[in-house]
Design a protein around this motif. Structure first.
Motif, PDB file in Angstrom:
ATOM      1  N   ILE A   1       0.632   6.631  -1.151  1.00  0.00           N
ATOM      2  CA  ILE A   1      -0.350   5.571  -1.367  1.00  0.00           C
ATOM      3  C   ILE A   1      -0.212   5.082  -2.805  1.00  0.00           C
ATOM      4  O   ILE A   1      -0.153   5.876  -3.747  1.00  0.00           O
ATOM      5  CB  ILE A   1      -1.793   6.084  -1.131  1.00  0.00           C
ATOM      6  N   MET A   2      -0.177   3.774  -2.975  1.00  0.00           N
ATOM      7  CA  MET A   2       0.003   3.191  -4.294  1.00  0.00           C
ATOM      8  C   MET A   2      -1.340   3.039  -5.017  1.00  0.00           C
ATOM      9  O   MET A   2      -2.382   2.849  -4.380  1.00  0.00           O
ATOM     10  CB  MET A   2       0.683   1.830  -4.172  1.00  0.00           C
ATOM     11  N   PRO A   3      -1.326   3.078  -6.349  1.00  0.00           N
ATOM     12  CA  PRO A   3      -2.566   3.079  -7.135  1.00  0.00           C
ATOM     13  C   PRO A   3      -3.131   1.676  -7.385  1.00  0.00           C
ATOM     14  O   PRO A   3      -3.137   1.183  -8.522  1.00  0.00           O
ATOM     15  CB  PRO A   3      -2.136   3.746  -8.440  1.00  0.00           C
ATOM     16  N   LYS A   4      -3.619   1.036  -6.341  1.00  0.00           N
ATOM     17  CA  LYS A   4      -4.308  -0.249  -6.488  1.00  0.00           C
ATOM     18  C   LYS A   4      -5.708  -0.107  -5.894  1.00  0.00           C
ATOM     19  O   LYS A   4      -5.875   0.375  -4.764  1.00  0.00           O
ATOM     20  CB  LYS A   4      -3.541  -1.361  -5.778  1.00  0.00           C
TER      21      LYS A   4
ATOM     22  N   TYR B   1      -6.612  -1.309  -2.392  1.00  0.00           N
ATOM     23  CA  TYR B   1      -6.046  -0.540  -1.286  1.00  0.00           C
ATOM     24  C   TYR B   1      -6.920   0.656  -0.924  1.00  0.00           C
ATOM     25  O   TYR B   1      -7.062   1.006   0.250  1.00  0.00           O
ATOM     26  CB  TYR B   1      -4.634  -0.072  -1.627  1.00  0.00           C
ATOM     27  N   ASP B   2      -7.508   1.309  -1.932  1.00  0.00           N
ATOM     28  CA  ASP B   2      -8.416   2.421  -1.639  1.00  0.00           C
ATOM     29  C   ASP B   2      -9.556   1.972  -0.731  1.00  0.00           C
ATOM     30  O   ASP B   2      -9.919   2.657   0.231  1.00  0.00           O
ATOM     31  CB  ASP B   2      -8.999   2.994  -2.938  1.00  0.00           C
TER      32      ASP B   2
ATOM     33  N   PRO C   1       0.768  -1.246   0.000  1.00  0.00           N
ATOM     34  CA  PRO C   1       0.000   0.000   0.000  1.00  0.00           C
ATOM     35  C   PRO C   1       0.800   1.298   0.000  1.00  0.00           C
ATOM     36  O   PRO C   1       0.401   2.273  -0.630  1.00  0.00           O
ATOM     37  CB  PRO C   1      -0.852  -0.127   1.269  1.00  0.00           C
ATOM     38  N   ALA C   2       1.939   1.347   0.728  1.00  0.00           N
ATOM     39  CA  ALA C   2       2.723   2.585   0.777  1.00  0.00           C
ATOM     40  C   ALA C   2       4.033   2.462   0.001  1.00  0.00           C
ATOM     41  O   ALA C   2       4.979   3.195   0.245  1.00  0.00           O
ATOM     42  CB  ALA C   2       3.012   2.971   2.223  1.00  0.00           C
ATOM     43  N   GLY C   3       4.073   1.524  -0.940  1.00  0.00           N
ATOM     44  CA  GLY C   3       5.255   1.385  -1.776  1.00  0.00           C
ATOM     45  C   GLY C   3       6.270   0.375  -1.280  1.00  0.00           C
ATOM     46  O   GLY C   3       7.349   0.257  -1.859  1.00  0.00           O
ATOM     47  N   GLN C   4       5.945  -0.363  -0.206  1.00  0.00           N
ATOM     48  CA  GLN C   4       6.819  -1.466   0.163  1.00  0.00           C
ATOM     49  C   GLN C   4       6.891  -2.434  -1.031  1.00  0.00           C
ATOM     50  O   GLN C   4       5.886  -2.717  -1.678  1.00  0.00           O
ATOM     51  CB  GLN C   4       6.282  -2.218   1.384  1.00  0.00           C
ATOM     52  N   LEU C   5       8.065  -2.932  -1.324  1.00  0.00           N
ATOM     53  CA  LEU C   5       8.246  -3.799  -2.482  1.00  0.00           C
ATOM     54  C   LEU C   5       8.274  -5.256  -2.015  1.00  0.00           C
ATOM     55  O   LEU C   5       8.989  -5.598  -1.080  1.00  0.00           O
ATOM     56  CB  LEU C   5       9.552  -3.444  -3.189  1.00  0.00           C
ATOM     57  N   GLU C   6       7.477  -6.090  -2.681  1.00  0.00           N
ATOM     58  CA  GLU C   6       7.364  -7.489  -2.267  1.00  0.00           C
ATOM     59  C   GLU C   6       7.759  -8.406  -3.410  1.00  0.00           C
ATOM     60  O   GLU C   6       7.355  -8.192  -4.561  1.00  0.00           O
ATOM     61  CB  GLU C   6       5.930  -7.810  -1.846  1.00  0.00           C
ATOM     62  N   LEU C   7       8.516  -9.442  -3.095  1.00  0.00           N
ATOM     63  CA  LEU C   7       8.688 -10.566  -4.012  1.00  0.00           C
ATOM     64  C   LEU C   7       7.833 -11.710  -3.519  1.00  0.00           C
ATOM     65  O   LEU C   7       8.024 -12.195  -2.391  1.00  0.00           O
ATOM     66  CB  LEU C   7      10.144 -11.014  -4.092  1.00  0.00           C
ATOM     67  N   SER C   8       6.873 -12.138  -4.334  1.00  0.00           N
ATOM     68  CA  SER C   8       6.150 -13.381  -4.085  1.00  0.00           C
ATOM     69  C   SER C   8       6.819 -14.425  -4.958  1.00  0.00           C
ATOM     70  O   SER C   8       6.589 -14.495  -6.174  1.00  0.00           O
ATOM     71  CB  SER C   8       4.671 -13.238  -4.457  1.00  0.00           C
ATOM     72  N   GLY C   9       7.681 -15.216  -4.321  1.00  0.00           N
ATOM     73  CA  GLY C   9       8.542 -16.107  -5.070  1.00  0.00           C
ATOM     74  C   GLY C   9       7.817 -17.267  -5.719  1.00  0.00           C
ATOM     75  O   GLY C   9       6.677 -17.598  -5.382  1.00  0.00           O
TER      76      GLY C   9
ATOM     77  N   PHE D   1     -14.313  -6.308  -1.173  1.00  0.00           N
ATOM     78  CA  PHE D   1     -14.567  -5.815  -2.527  1.00  0.00           C
ATOM     79  C   PHE D   1     -15.073  -6.936  -3.421  1.00  0.00           C
ATOM     80  O   PHE D   1     -15.019  -8.121  -3.079  1.00  0.00           O
ATOM     81  CB  PHE D   1     -13.283  -5.238  -3.126  1.00  0.00           C
ATOM     82  N   VAL D   2     -15.540  -6.542  -4.609  1.00  0.00           N
ATOM     83  CA  VAL D   2     -15.797  -7.443  -5.726  1.00  0.00           C
ATOM     84  C   VAL D   2     -15.119  -6.837  -6.947  1.00  0.00           C
ATOM     85  O   VAL D   2     -15.167  -5.614  -7.145  1.00  0.00           O
ATOM     86  CB  VAL D   2     -17.306  -7.608  -6.001  1.00  0.00           C
ATOM     87  N   PHE D   3     -14.473  -7.664  -7.719  1.00  0.00           N
ATOM     88  CA  PHE D   3     -13.740  -7.200  -8.898  1.00  0.00           C
ATOM     89  C   PHE D   3     -14.591  -7.438 -10.152  1.00  0.00           C
ATOM     90  O   PHE D   3     -14.962  -8.573 -10.451  1.00  0.00           O
ATOM     91  CB  PHE D   3     -12.422  -7.961  -9.013  1.00  0.00           C
ATOM     92  N   ARG D   4     -14.916  -6.364 -10.862  1.00  0.00           N
ATOM     93  CA  ARG D   4     -15.722  -6.456 -12.072  1.00  0.00           C
ATOM     94  C   ARG D   4     -15.216  -5.451 -13.110  1.00  0.00           C
ATOM     95  O   ARG D   4     -14.965  -4.288 -12.809  1.00  0.00           O
ATOM     96  CB  ARG D   4     -17.200  -6.148 -11.779  1.00  0.00           C
TER      97      ARG D   4
END
Length: 456
Positions: free
Chosen positions: A151-154, A157-158, A96-104, A267-270
């Motif tokens: 705040i990152m644009p996802k 997260y909003d 959310p705040a720009g932390q960078l993640e690797l999902s290996g 949420f629901v994604f549509r």
């Protein structure tokens, strides 16, 4: 947090409970197909003034992501914004705040896991050198207020940022200020899942203690060793915690489905967008009575999304996620999967691990979990003594489990060496946070900016 594949075609409507059970049942794998998936987050800062870079600023988060293309990563977009990069080593995404993640990627052994981690850190550090950016391996921002963070644009997260203050006082800190290491592991059957879930939950406080690495808030000691872990105690009681029902007789997939149906939605994604359904009921969704989408029934992808919105200490999807550890440097990113693979991927070690904790009551488990954020290895355990008194025994069990796996690298070494950093913590009696506090009160002279010298 999850990055949704926005390119997926419309998936089937949910018409039976079997479809709710399907992700968990579908996760069953024979032992030879068990894999290790490691996720780790890091804090991103600009070297000149230590601020957390915004998404769009020069050499900000967007540019960092796009610069990964030189290493073969490809962008993933949402709403016209790059929100992740995909490659052979998994997914690099922004928190959310720009932390960078690797999902290996799901890997066969710890040698591969640690090599993957090393490649990732080398890549981001190379990009960082060109952009004047550094990366910090801690469980929480040591000096930033919520309001100093971008705040990152996802879309999800909003929704979460609006909802979190309604259900707890620390949820925004969880989203904006924390970093973790997680390990995703497989199971062969419902019974195997249930045993691993119980052991994972009961021993999660030990992992939290060993990896405790968040003793500062806004530039000062906060009175905790893992403030990140404490934050989860007041984030959202409906979707966090130790899950007492996991320890009840008969626990299995069906009971976990009931739990998830009671977890309020986000949420629901549509049509490429996230629709706010925060606080609404998936049970109502199944009846076509969701206020956010009246008359519409959920699809299988909606359920998969919903499974990613609960945050207990151990989480079940089509695999088990161990979620108790603070973020940290390379050696501890390698050590966390070593701990859990050693305990859970060998049946003798798994049985021995359960023997250590099976006599604890639920009240005792909860008390230990609540004590660990402040006391770490000095937290009292059921029956007397301190957590450090069983730490060496548990690490010995993990070591025996890794020895039994006999997964060797090219030099003929097995996987037990990845536990060495945890053995050293137990021998010294000092968890990472305590060492940072020693430096803060000693050679740093109370100057929290000195922590940035301990970047990855």
């Amino acid at each position: 947090m999850s990055t949704r594949d926005v390119s997926l075609a419309e998936d089937p409507l949910i018409e039976s409970r079997d479809q709710l059970l399907a992700p968990m049942i579908g996760g069953e794998k024979s032992k030879d197909r068990w894999r290790i998936g490691t996720e780790h987050e890091k804090l991103v800062y600009k070297r000149d003034d230590f601020h957390a870079p915004a998404y769009d600023e020069p050499c900000g988060i967007h540019d960092l992501l796009m610069n990964l293309r030189q290493f073969g990563w490809e962008p993933v977009e949402e709403g016209g914004k790059v929100i992740a990069m995909r490659g052979e080593d998994g997914t690099v995404s922004l928190e959310p705040a720009g932390q960078l993640e690797l999902s290996g990627a799901p890997l066969e052994n710890l040698h591969q896991t640690c090599a993957e981690t090393g490649r990732h850190l080398e890549q981001v550090k190379a990009i960082g050198e060109c952009c004047g950016v550094g990366f910090l391996g801690l469980g929480m921002w040591p000096d930033k207020t919520r309001y100093e963070l971008p705040i990152m644009p996802k879309g999800r997260y909003d929704i979460m940022l609006r909802h979190m203050p309604r259900v707890g006082s620390l949820g925004l800190d969880m989203m904006l200020r924390t970093c973790t290491i997680q390990v995703n592991l497989d199971y062969s059957s419902e019974a195997d899942m249930a045993q691993k879930f119980k052991v994972g939950l009961a021993l999660q406080p030990l992992a939290t203690a060993l990896f405790a690495n968040s003793p500062f808030t806004e530039g000062k000691p906060n009175g905790y060793l893992s403030y990140r872990s404490h934050i989860w105690s007041d984030t959202d009681p409906h979707r966090t915690g130790m899950l007492p029902f996991v320890f009840e007789d008969g626990f299995g997939y069906d009971r976990y489905v009931d739990y998830m149906l009671d977890v309020p939605m986000y949420f629901v994604f549509r049509d490429g967008k996230y629709i706010d359904a925060a606080g609404q009921s998936f049970r109502d969704f199944l009846k076509g009575e969701l206020p956010a989408l009246p008359g519409e029934l959920p699809r299988e992808g909606d359920w998969v999304d919903h499974l990613s919105t609960a945050f207990p200490e151990v989480r079940l999807k089509s695999f088990l996620e161990m979620r108790g550890a603070d973020g940290g440097p390379w050696s501890r990113i390698c050590a966390l999967p070593a701990l859990w693979v050693g305990l859970l991927y060998d049946q003798t070690a798994l049985d021995a691990s359960w023997d250590v904790v099976k006599h604890w009551s639920m009240e005792e488990r909860e008390a230990l979990r609540n004590a660990v954020p402040k006391l770490a290895l000095d937290a009292p355990i059921p029956g007397g003594g301190k957590l450090k008194d069983i730490a060496r025994e548990v690490l010995s069990i993990a070591r025996s489990g890794l020895t039994a796996r006999a997964r060797l690298n090219a030099s003929g070494d097995n996987e037990t060496g990845f536990l060495d950093t945890l053995e050293e913590i137990v021998t010294s009696g000092k968890v990472p946070a305590q060492r940072l506090l020693d430096k803060y009160h000693g050679e740093w002279g109370g100057d929290i900016k000195r922590v940035y010298k301990y970047s990855f």
